[in-house]
Design a protein around this motif. Structure first.
Motif, PDB file in Angstrom:
ATOM      1  N   LEU A 104       0.808  -1.212   0.000  1.00 30.41           N
ATOM      2  CA  LEU A 104       0.000   0.000   0.000  1.00 30.41           C
ATOM      3  C   LEU A 104       0.846   1.268   0.000  1.00 30.41           C
ATOM      4  CD1 LEU A 104      -2.897  -1.006   2.439  1.00 30.41           C
ATOM      5  CD2 LEU A 104      -2.970  -0.835  -0.048  1.00 30.41           C
ATOM      6  N   ASN A 105       2.124   1.137   0.314  1.00 29.19           N
ATOM      7  CA  ASN A 105       3.021   2.290   0.238  1.00 29.19           C
ATOM      8  C   ASN A 105       3.189   2.790  -1.193  1.00 29.19           C
ATOM      9  OD1 ASN A 105       4.190   2.872   2.999  1.00 29.19           O
ATOM     10  ND2 ASN A 105       4.635   0.676   2.869  1.00 29.19           N
ATOM     11  N   LEU A 106       2.743   2.003  -2.151  1.00 24.15           N
ATOM     12  CA  LEU A 106       2.821   2.422  -3.555  1.00 24.15           C
ATOM     13  C   LEU A 106       2.220   3.814  -3.751  1.00 24.15           C
ATOM     14  CD1 LEU A 106       3.309   1.599  -6.620  1.00 24.15           C
ATOM     15  CD2 LEU A 106       0.883   0.957  -6.612  1.00 24.15           C
ATOM     16  N   PHE A 107       1.049   4.041  -3.146  1.00 22.56           N
ATOM     17  CA  PHE A 107       0.346   5.301  -3.346  1.00 22.56           C
ATOM     18  C   PHE A 107       1.027   6.472  -2.656  1.00 22.56           C
ATOM     19  CE2 PHE A 107      -2.919   1.974  -3.780  1.00 22.56           C
ATOM     20  CZ  PHE A 107      -3.379   2.271  -5.057  1.00 22.56           C
ATOM     21  N   SER A 108       1.950   6.182  -1.742  1.00 25.30           N
ATOM     22  CA  SER A 108       2.653   7.238  -1.027  1.00 25.30           C
ATOM     23  C   SER A 108       3.985   7.599  -1.670  1.00 25.30           C
ATOM     24  CB  SER A 108       2.886   6.817   0.438  1.00 25.30           C
ATOM     25  OG  SER A 108       1.658   6.595   1.097  1.00 25.30           O
ATOM     26  N   LEU A 109       4.371   6.888  -2.732  1.00 26.03           N
ATOM     27  CA  LEU A 109       5.586   7.265  -3.445  1.00 26.03           C
ATOM     28  C   LEU A 109       5.400   8.673  -4.009  1.00 26.03           C
ATOM     29  CD1 LEU A 109       6.477   3.978  -5.374  1.00 26.03           C
ATOM     30  CD2 LEU A 109       7.815   5.045  -3.534  1.00 26.03           C
ATOM     31  N   PRO A 110       6.318   9.588  -3.718  1.00 27.22           N
ATOM     32  CA  PRO A 110       6.104  10.983  -4.106  1.00 27.22           C
ATOM     33  C   PRO A 110       6.062  11.199  -5.617  1.00 27.22           C
ATOM     34  CG  PRO A 110       8.343  10.631  -3.282  1.00 27.22           C
ATOM     35  CD  PRO A 110       7.573   9.378  -2.992  1.00 27.22           C
ATOM     36  N   PHE A 111       5.016  11.887  -6.040  1.00 26.86           N
ATOM     37  CA  PHE A 111       4.844  12.322  -7.428  1.00 26.86           C
ATOM     38  C   PHE A 111       4.716  11.172  -8.423  1.00 26.86           C
ATOM     39  CE2 PHE A 111       7.293  15.493  -5.037  1.00 26.86           C
ATOM     40  CZ  PHE A 111       6.394  16.540  -5.080  1.00 26.86           C
ATOM     41  N   LEU A 112       4.229  10.010  -7.945  1.00 26.21           N
ATOM     42  CA  LEU A 112       3.985   8.884  -8.848  1.00 26.21           C
ATOM     43  C   LEU A 112       2.800   9.165  -9.769  1.00 26.21           C
ATOM     44  CD1 LEU A 112       4.291   5.893  -9.772  1.00 26.21           C
ATOM     45  CD2 LEU A 112       2.812   5.261  -7.837  1.00 26.21           C
ATOM     46  N   MET A 113       1.771   9.821  -9.222  1.00 24.33           N
ATOM     47  CA  MET A 113       0.514  10.020  -9.954  1.00 24.33           C
ATOM     48  C   MET A 113       0.268  11.504 -10.176  1.00 24.33           C
ATOM     49  SD  MET A 113      -1.514   7.291  -7.565  1.00 24.33           S
ATOM     50  CE  MET A 113      -0.620   7.957  -6.145  1.00 24.33           C
ATOM     51  N   PRO A 114       0.411  11.982 -11.378  1.00 17.66           N
ATOM     52  CA  PRO A 114       0.248  13.419 -11.631  1.00 17.66           C
ATOM     53  C   PRO A 114      -1.203  13.893 -11.690  1.00 17.66           C
ATOM     54  CG  PRO A 114       0.812  12.283 -13.651  1.00 17.66           C
ATOM     55  CD  PRO A 114       0.918  11.266 -12.557  1.00 17.66           C
ATOM     56  N   ASP A 115      -2.141  12.980 -11.900  1.00 18.53           N
ATOM     57  CA  ASP A 115      -3.538  13.400 -12.052  1.00 18.53           C
ATOM     58  C   ASP A 115      -4.472  12.238 -11.731  1.00 18.53           C
ATOM     59  OD1 ASP A 115      -3.414  11.725 -14.358  1.00 18.53           O
ATOM     60  OD2 ASP A 115      -2.761  13.425 -15.573  1.00 18.53           O
ATOM     61  N   TYR A 116      -5.770  12.515 -11.792  1.00 15.18           N
ATOM     62  CA  TYR A 116      -6.756  11.486 -11.453  1.00 15.18           C
ATOM     63  C   TYR A 116      -6.768  10.343 -12.454  1.00 15.18           C
ATOM     64  CZ  TYR A 116      -8.705  14.259  -7.669  1.00 15.18           C
ATOM     65  OH  TYR A 116      -8.867  14.940  -6.489  1.00 15.18           O
ATOM     66  N   ALA A 130      -3.501  -6.496  -7.784  1.00 11.52           N
ATOM     67  CA  ALA A 130      -2.388  -7.051  -7.000  1.00 11.52           C
ATOM     68  C   ALA A 130      -2.421  -6.520  -5.573  1.00 11.52           C
ATOM     69  CB  ALA A 130      -1.061  -6.708  -7.670  1.00 11.52           C
ATOM     70  N   ILE A 131      -2.779  -5.252  -5.421  1.00 18.00           N
ATOM     71  CA  ILE A 131      -2.857  -4.658  -4.083  1.00 18.00           C
ATOM     72  C   ILE A 131      -4.006  -5.269  -3.288  1.00 18.00           C
ATOM     73  CG2 ILE A 131      -3.428  -2.521  -2.878  1.00 18.00           C
ATOM     74  CD1 ILE A 131      -1.782  -1.082  -5.086  1.00 18.00           C
ATOM     75  N   PHE A 132      -5.146  -5.469  -3.933  1.00 16.16           N
ATOM     76  CA  PHE A 132      -6.268  -6.115  -3.245  1.00 16.16           C
ATOM     77  C   PHE A 132      -5.890  -7.536  -2.812  1.00 16.16           C
ATOM     78  CE2 PHE A 132     -10.584  -3.897  -4.193  1.00 16.16           C
ATOM     79  CZ  PHE A 132     -10.088  -2.735  -3.618  1.00 16.16           C
ATOM     80  N   ALA A 133      -5.148  -8.240  -3.637  1.00 14.13           N
ATOM     81  CA  ALA A 133      -4.699  -9.594  -3.289  1.00 14.13           C
ATOM     82  C   ALA A 133      -3.785  -9.554  -2.060  1.00 14.13           C
ATOM     83  CB  ALA A 133      -3.990 -10.236  -4.467  1.00 14.13           C
ATOM     84  N   ALA A 134      -2.943  -8.540  -1.983  1.00 14.86           N
ATOM     85  CA  ALA A 134      -2.032  -8.401  -0.848  1.00 14.86           C
ATOM     86  C   ALA A 134      -2.792  -8.113   0.439  1.00 14.86           C
ATOM     87  CB  ALA A 134      -1.032  -7.279  -1.122  1.00 14.86           C
TER      88      ALA A 134
END
Length: 336
Positions: A104-116, A130-134
């Motif tokens: 779940l730390n994936l979403f906290s990687l800085p500036f990974l996602m520039p927009d919705y 894959a995250i739901f499986a984890a």
């Protein structure tokens, strides 16, 4: 006659089985959230409870406990409490659950996602599966995505336009080591504390700033505690997950499992649409209250991206190199 007796016996057995199965259901299921109904997060939980009650004709009743009260205010303990069966269900943040689910730390990687579009490409694609499986592997059944929004930066000291502007600022962060690393890398002094302690700390000046979605800044009136500088840097997004303890999930019939899941999907999509539609009005309201709002240029944004690359080097192995690559690919291909 024998055939008729057999049919009657089968019907009786079916009724007894159904009664016994429903007898296992609780009169009320606990649902944990961090934020109450004034916030989109709480509204997502409200909608889920409403839809489940309506679609089950009142058979399945859920009660929301906001402000992390089921874990004495420590939101980072919510996942463990749900896994152990102390909490039945939750609408929780990927940030708060990341200590127990490293992926779940994936979403906290800085500036990974520039927009919705980038966020949706991850949650609705292979990386999201894959995250739901984890999550499920660790004792909790995820049902659907919700959204707390992109997290922006505010402080009481100065305008933030480049990494060096963060030097020495005391920033309140949630209880995730990745946040500590990101702000330390940028020269700030990150201070971990629960949301319950954050506003008092801002009021007294124990911390200079904080990072949260615009909806939280607005509803909690963070501007009233000296947060007069707001930078829209979209450095990370905070998806929400509708989930049920595996122990509780296994007690529901397949039909009711499907009901709970579809209600979560519908509630999540309703909340995501509502949150995004309200963003412009929320930002306008914040500006009207005298908050200085800074929107980064592409060059300024790129400087922050470059300054936080060491965070990727440290955290990618912990999150999973394949998962990070999968997410990066989804972001790159989002407009295709």
């Amino acid at each position: 006659m024998l055939k008729r007796c057999s049919v009657l016996a089968a019907v009786a057995a079916s009724v007894l089985f159904s009664t016994a199965s429903q007898a296992q259901y609780k009169d009320e299921y606990t649902v944990s959230t961090v934020l109450p109904s004034a916030f989109p997060w709480g509204q997502a939980a409200d909608k889920w409870v409403e839809l489940v009650k309506e679609r089950s004709d009142g058979r399945i009743n859920m009660k929301i406990y906001s402000n992390s009260q089921l874990v004495a205010g420590d939101q980072t303990k919510e996942f463990s409490a749900m896994r152990s069966g102390l909490i039945d269900m939750a609408v929780g943040s990927t940030i708060n659950w990341s200590p127990q689910v490293p992926e779940l730390n994936l979403f906290s990687l800085p500036f990974l996602m520039p927009d919705y579009a980038a966020l949706d490409a991850i949650t609705q694609g292979d990386a999201g599966k894959a995250i739901f499986a984890a999550i499920e592997k660790r004792g909790v059944t995820p049902l659907a995505w919700g959204e707390n929004g992109f997290r922006e930066l505010s402080n009481s000291k100065r305008t933030i336009q480049e990494p060096s502007d963060l030097d020495g600022l005391k920033i309140r962060v949630v209880g995730s080591p990745l946040f500590q690393d990101t702000f330390t890398t940028l020269g700030a002094n990150p201070t971990q504390m629960s949301w319950a302690d954050a506003k008092p700390a801002l009021t007294t000046g124990a911390v200079d700033g904080q990072e949260n979605p615009l909806s939280v800044f607005d509803v909690a009136r963070i501007d009233q505690v000296g947060q007069t500088h707001l930078t829209l840097w979209h450095y990370m997004a905070d998806p929400l997950v509708f989930a049920v303890s595996n122990q509780v999930w296994s007690q529901f019939s397949p039909e009711d499992q499907a009901l709970l899941k579809q209600a979560a999907i519908d509630a999540g999509q309703w909340e995501i649409n509502k949150s995004r539609a309200e963003l412009d009005d929320t930002l306008a309201a914040i500006k009207e209250r005298g908050v200085e709002v800074t929107e980064l240029t592409q060059a300024q944004h790129d400087a922050f991206v470059k300054a936080t690359q060491s965070v990727y080097e440290k955290w990618t192995p912990r999150i999973g190199e394949d998962l990070v690559k999968q997410a990066q690919k989804a972001v790159t291909n989002r407009d295709q």
